[in-house]
Design an enzyme around this catalytic site. Structure first.
Site: not given
Ligand code: PLP
Length: 372
Positions: A62, A116, A206
């Protein structure tokens, strides 16, 4: 000589491998690290508590992990920062940034819509003890208060792809740290740190991962902020799994190639969508990129139900093209009025272009557009 981004994307976080005599990055799954010297261990724990830095041998999963640290170093380098701190997801990263602000006695956040859906929700709900003022980019300066600890913006924004002038915003922020969510642009298209952002956040789920098989989040920043974020990560537990760190580092090596190829395809699809009679409006950022947003004349659900090659799914940044309806899915959690006010109409569709052939994608889109 500083190498090109494409070169560093392949080598960052791996510069010591030849000396180690290995080719692939070592994957360290240890949760704990043995030491016969408890007194030295105690001194290092004290240092971590004071500064959030973890020099030398690892202590506990951690606190930090060597494989994850390779990903952190690489992403920091690509974004042009000294440090980066990785988290279990993008939302864990957002959470840590907000808690870091609250922990310094600054509970007020100024943010620019749209963001988001879950980021909007965590700010609007005040779930973490913050209070948000939503402001247009040119009204951010006027919205700042003595207790403002953070200004948060996404550019290009999820899901409308609207853009904000980062340098102008950073100027308006003065001493208040500016956090830019750079998930959509990636360091390939934009490095917000160059324009004055103090914290650059990614949903690594992403484009950084890039294959739709790993969740993560990361914040690139300076030493002091990184220390605070590591301490919050240690206390709250939103750590990135070492295997995720391994996969994200692997993802970084092809990031420039993937983003550039998908952007070229997206730009071509934008041209074709713009002249299609079933399409009312197309939104595409000035900096380009693999994301396209468009509004249809007819039923967006019919289009999403009709695609056959394109994947009808939330999320983005994968090798395959993904399409979704923000008002129903990614931004469902945002109040309907706020959603509409920030341009997330019920006709809006968000498409994350992947690496397929442009003609195959257009063929699929064209047949699906017949339904609306
Ligand atoms: C998907 C997304 C998030 C959140 O990310 P996770 O990995 O799903 O928790 C935050 N900001 C943007 C712009 C996103 O597209």
């Amino acid at each position: 000589m500083t190498s090109a981004l494409r070169t560093r994307a392949v080598h960052a976080g791996r510069d010591d491998l030849t000396d180690l005599g290995v080719h692939a990055v070592p994957l360290d799954l240890s949760t704990t690290y043995p030491s016969r010297d408890s007194a030295e261990e105690a001194a290092r724990i004290d240092r971590f508590a004071a500064t959030g830095a973890v020099p030398g041998l690892p202590i506990y999963g951690r606190v930090g992990n060597p494989t994850v640290e390779r990903f952190e170093q690489a992403l920091a380098e690509l974004e042009g920062f000294e440090h980066a701190v990785a988290f279990a997801s993008g939302m864990a990263a957002v959470t840590a940034c907000l808690l870091a602000s609250v922990a310094q006695g600054k509970r007020h956040v100024v943010a620019v819509r749209p963001v988001y859906g879950c980021t909007d929700h965590i700010l609007s709900s005040g779930l973490l003890g913050t209070e948000v003022t939503w402001a247009a980019p040119d009204a951010v300066g006027a919205a700042l208060r003595p207790d403002t600890g953070l200004v948060l913006v996404e550019t290009p924004a999820n899901p409308t792809l609207s853009e904000v002038d980062i340098a102008a915003l950073a100027e308006a922020c003065g001493e208040v740290p500016l956090l830019v969510d750079n998930t959509f642009a990636t360091p390939v298209l934009q490095r917000p740190g160059k324009h004055g952002a103090r914290l650059v956040l990614h949903s690594a789920t992403k484009f950084l991962g890039g294959h739709g098989d790993v969740m993560g989040g990361v914040v690139a920043c300076g030493a002091e902020d990184a220390g605070r974020l590591r301490q919050i990560r240690f206390a709250t537990g939103g750590v990135l799994h070492p295997l995720a760190g391994y996969l994200l580092l692997r993802g970084l090596s092809t990031l420039p190639l993937r983003v550039n190829a998908a952007s070229a395809t997206a730009a071509e699809l934008v041209e074709r969508l713009r002249s299609h009679p079933a399409v009312r409006a197309v939104h595409y950022p000035g900096i380009g990129g693999p994301l396209v947003a468009f509004e249809v004349e007819g039923d967006p659900h019919a289009l999403i139900g009709a695609v056959r090659l394109i994947t009808p799914a939330v999320s983005l940044g994968s090798v395959d093209t993904l399409i979704q309806h923000p008002a129903s899915i990614s931004h469902r959690i945002v109040d309907e009025g706020d959603r509409h006010d920030s341009g997330v109409t019920d006709k809006l569709i968000r498409m994350s272009v992947g690496l397929e052939d442009v003609e195959d994608l257009w063929h699929d889109l064209e047949q699906a557009l017949k339904t609306c």
